[in-house]
Design an enzyme around this catalytic site. Structure first.
Site, PDB file in Angstrom:
ATOM      1  N   CYS A 154       0.794  -1.234   0.000  1.00  0.00           N
ATOM      2  CA  CYS A 154       0.000   0.000   0.000  1.00  0.00           C
ATOM      3  C   CYS A 154       0.826   1.284   0.000  1.00  0.00           C
ATOM      4  O   CYS A 154       0.690   2.132  -0.887  1.00  0.00           O
ATOM      5  CB  CYS A 154      -0.936   0.005   1.207  1.00  0.00           C
ATOM      6  SG  CYS A 154      -2.036  -1.418   1.294  1.00  0.00           S
ATOM      7  N   HIS A 165      -1.379   6.316   2.586  1.00  0.00           N
ATOM      8  CA  HIS A 165      -1.419   5.319   3.647  1.00  0.00           C
ATOM      9  C   HIS A 165      -1.691   6.031   4.968  1.00  0.00           C
ATOM     10  O   HIS A 165      -1.077   7.058   5.266  1.00  0.00           O
ATOM     11  CB  HIS A 165      -0.109   4.537   3.746  1.00  0.00           C
ATOM     12  CG  HIS A 165      -0.239   3.312   4.579  1.00  0.00           C
ATOM     13  ND1 HIS A 165      -0.242   3.352   5.952  1.00  0.00           N
ATOM     14  CD2 HIS A 165      -0.410   2.015   4.242  1.00  0.00           C
ATOM     15  CE1 HIS A 165      -0.395   2.132   6.426  1.00  0.00           C
ATOM     16  NE2 HIS A 165      -0.504   1.300   5.408  1.00  0.00           N
TER      17      HIS A 165
END
Length: 584
Positions: free
Chosen positions: A73, A131
Site C-alpha cells: 500500500c 497510507h
C-alpha cells in the site's frame, strides 16, 4: 451612440463569457480501492458481481495491462500520488520513517491533489488515499486538501463477533456499519454541498479523492454480499496452488498479513501453518486447507461486491447533482493480490498477481461508448494523465537532476491512447519489491540479513513486456537508492505468450534454461536501462476521437494554461476594438 456602445459591450462580454466557459476545467473523481485485483466483470471475470464498476467501465477506457510500482500500500500510493518512482521517493515499504516529505534525501514532491488545489480546484479527500498515519504524513493533510480530511475511524471493537477471523459475514449489518459505507455517504453529502455551492456562485472545479478500504483483509462485510456467491464448497480453488518451478528463494513471500488473522477458537494454526515464530512460517509448503482457501476467496469476492455497491452510490449521486458530464472519473487499485495462486496470499511480491491492477478512466464525451487497450501502462501515469485530461498544465518529465521540491513526473500521460487504443506504447512496465521482509528465511549461499538493514538490502526489479515478465534481485544500497547489477540474488523469467485463464500463469521460471539465454540478456538490458528507456514514442497529436467534446491540449513548454486560455479572448478583444474604431 451610447446605446450602440452599450450593445457593443454587452456582446463583447457575452462572447468573453462564452470563451471562458469553453476553457472551464473538468472536475475529477478519483476512486482508490485497496487490494483490488482486476478480477472484475469488466475484466472478464463474470463470476464476480461488480455491476457498478462494470457500468463505469462501459463508458470508460479500460486498461487491460496496468501495473503498480510496488505491490504494497504505502509505497505504491506514494509513487502514484507524487508521480515519482520508489527509488526517487525513497519509499519502498510501510514504515513510519518512509514518508516521502521527510525520509532521508526526501523529495517533498507535489502530490496530485495538491497540484489540483494549486491550480484553482477545491481538493477533497476521504478514506484511504495516502497510507494512514505516519507513512502518509497523516493523509498529507498539511499540503493536499482544501477541506479537513474525512476518516470514519470505526473502532475495531465493533467487529468483535468475528473473533479475529480473516473472513466473516455480518448478518443484519447495513453498509454504513463499515468504513466504506460511511465514506460513500460522505462523498454523496459533499457532492450535494458542491452543487449548492455552485448555485451560490462558487464555480471552482473539484478534485474529489475517495479511498475505499475493502477488499483489504479482514474480509468483513454485510451478509447480503456474501449471499451473492455460492457456498464455499462451490468456490473454485486456484489452478496453480504451488510455487513456481525454479523460483529463487528470495522471491517468496511468507504472507504474514493473512496469518495475522485467526479465530479465537483456534489461535495456534491456520491450515498447516503455525503461529509459533520460527517453526514453519517460511516454508513454501505451508498452506491454508482447501476449505479455508475457498472461504477466503469467497470473502474476498464478497468484499469486492460491497465496494462495488459504494461505487454505484457515488456514481448515481454524481449524475443526480448534474456533474456527470463534466467530471473525469478514474478508478484504480493500489496493487494486486494473491488468493492462493503460486502458494501465496496477499501482495508483497513481483509476480503478475501482485503487480497487475485495475485501471478504468472515464472522460465524458470521449470514452462514452467504451474502449479497451492492451497497452502497457503504470499507476505512475495517473499524474500526467489527469492533469492533461482536466485541462491544466502537465508537470514536466523529471530529469535525473530535477529539483526535488518541484512538480515533475516519471510517468507518461495516457491521453494518446484515447485516440488510438492500439497504438505502439511503452516497451515495458516496471515494478519492484525489497527484501528482507519480516520472516524472510536465510537465502542459501548468502549471509544472513543484518537486523539494521531496514528491510531494503536486496531489491527485486521487475519489468513486464508484451510476452514476458523478467525479474532480477540485486544487492541494494538504500543510501544512494541504487542497485548493484553485478550482485545478483535471483533471476526469474515467465512466459506470457499464451495466457491461460485468470491468474493462472507464471508457474515455471525459465531463466536457467539454455534456450532462453538470449531472452534473459535482452530483458536484462531493458530492466537495467529502466523506465526512461521504455517510454512511448513522442506524439504531437493527442486529440482523442470523441463522441463530443475534445480533451484540452497541453500547452507548449513555457506556455501557461492561463496564457493559453487568454489567447482567444485577446483575439476577440482585438477584433471588436477594430470594429469599434471603424464604426466610431
Amino acid at each position: 451612440m451610447a446605446l450602440v456602445f452599450v450593445n457593443f459591450l454587452s456582446l463583447l462580454l457575452l462572447l468573453l463569457g462564452g470563451s471562458r466557459a469553453q476553457g472551464d476545467k473538468k472536475n475529477v473523481l478519483f476512486i482508490a480501492v485497496d487490494d483490488l485485483r482486476p478480477e472484475l466483470g469488466a475484466y472478464g471475470a463474470d463470476y464476480v458481481s461488480t455491476p457498478n464498476i462494470d457500468s463505469l467501465a462501459s463508458k470508460s477506457i479500460l486498461f487491460e495491462r496496468a501495473y503498480c510500482q510496488v505491490a504494497v500500500c504505502s509505497p505504491s500510493r506514494a509513487s502514484l500520488l507524487t508521480g515519482r518512482r520508489p527509488d526517487t521517493n525513497h519509499v519502498w515499504r510501510i514504515s513510519d520513517n518512509e514518508y516521502w516529505r521527510t525520509t532521508n534525501n526526501a523529495t517533498n514532491a507535489t502530490t496530485i491533489p495538491q497540484y489540483f488545489k494549486e491550480n484553482g480546484y477545491i481538493s477533497i479527500g476521504m478514506g484511504k488515499i495516502f497510507h494512514p498515519g505516519a507513512p502518509g504524513g497523516n493523509n498529507d493533510e498539511l499540503y493536499s486538501w482544501s477541506l479537513p480530511y474525512f476518516e470514519p475511524n470505526i473502532p475495531r471493537t465493533r467487529f468483535s463477533e468475528a473473533q479475529g477471523a480473516a473472513w466473516y459475514s455480518f448478518s443484519n449489518a447495513q453498509d454504513n456499519f463499515f468504513d466504506d459505507g460511511r465514506i460513500s455517504r460522505n462523498a454523496i453529502n459533499l457532492l450535494e454541498q458542491l452543487k449548492q455551492n455552485r448555485s451560490n456562485g462558487d464555480s471552482r472545479p473539484f478534485f474529489m479523492a475517495v479511498g475505499f478500504k475493502k477488499p483489504h483483509l479482514p474480509f468483513y462485510c454485510p451478509s447480503q454480499y456474501y449471499d451473492l456467491y455460492p457456498e464455499a464448497d462451490e468456490i473454485a480453488l486456484p489452478n496453480n496452488p504451488d510455487p513456481p518451478q525454479g523460483m529463487p528463494q528470495i522471491a517468496w513471500t511468507v504472507w504474514r498479513e493473512m496469518r495475522n488473522y485467526y479465530s479465537d477458537t483456534n489461535p495456534v494454526t491456520m491450515g498447516s501453518c503455525t503461529r509459533v515464530a520460527g517453526v514453519s512460517l517460511n516454508n513454501a509448503n505451508c498452506q491454508l486447507t482447501a476449505n479455508e482457501t475457498r472461504e477466503a476467496r469467497r470473502g474476498y469476492y464478497a468484499c469486492t461486491s460491497y465496494v462495488d455497491a459504494q461505487v454505484g452510490k457515488i456514481m448515481s449521486a454524481l449524475d443526480l447533482q448534474g456533474f456527470a458530464n463534466d467530471t473525469i472519473v478514474v478508478l484504480w487499485g493500489d496493487h494486486g493480490f494473491h488468493l492462493g495462486e503460486l502458494g501465496m496470499w496477499s501482495k508483497n511480491t513481483n509476480f503478475e498477481d501482485a503487480t497487475r491492477v485495475p485501471f478504468i478512466l472515464r472522460v465524458p464525451g470521449v470514452t462514452d461508448n467504451g474502449m479497451k487497450t492492451s497497452a502497457l501502462v503504470e499507476l505512475i501515469d495517473l499524474f500526467p494523465s489527469l492533469t492533461e485530461l482536466a485541462g491544466i498544465d502537465v508537470p514536466p518529465l523529471c530529469t535525473s537532476n530535477s529539483p526535488k521540491s518541484i512538480a515533475c513526473v516519471e510517468g507518461s500521460s495516457v491521453a494518446p491512447l484515447l485516440k488510438n487504443p492500439s497504438m505502439e506504447w511503452k516497451k515495458g512496465a516496471f515494478s519492484q519489491y525489497p527484501r528482507p521482509t519480516s520472516g524472510l528465511p536465510t537465502i542459501s549461499g548468502r549471509p544472513e540479513f543484518d537486523d539494521n538493514e531496514n528491510g531494503e538490502s536486496v531489491m527485486g526489479y521487475s519489468v513486464r513486456v508484451n510476452d514476458y515478465r523478467f525479474t532480477e534481485w540485486y544487492r541494494f544500497n538504500r543510501t544512494t537508492s541504487t542497485p548493484n547489477f553485478t550482485d545478483i540474488w535471483g533471476t526469474e523469467l515467465y512466459n506470457h505468450t499464451n495466457p491461460t485463464v485468470f491468474f493462472d500463469d507464471e508457474n515455471i521460471n525459465l531463466a536457467s534454461r539454455p534456450n532462453m539465454a538470449d531472452k534473459v540478456q535482452e530483458l536484462r538490458a531493458i530492466l537495467q536501462a529502466g523506465w526512461r528507456g521504455a517510454l512511448p514514442n513522442g506524439t504531437t497529436d493527442t486529440t482523442p476521437t470523441p463522441s463530443a467534446t475534445p480533451i484540452p491540449s497541453v500547452a507548449p513548454t513555457g506556455e501557461s494554461s492561463s496564457a493559453r486560455a487568454n489567447l482567444p479572448i485577446l483575439s476577440i478583444v482585438a477584433l471588436f476594438l477594430l470594429i469599434f474604431a471603424i464604426i466610431f
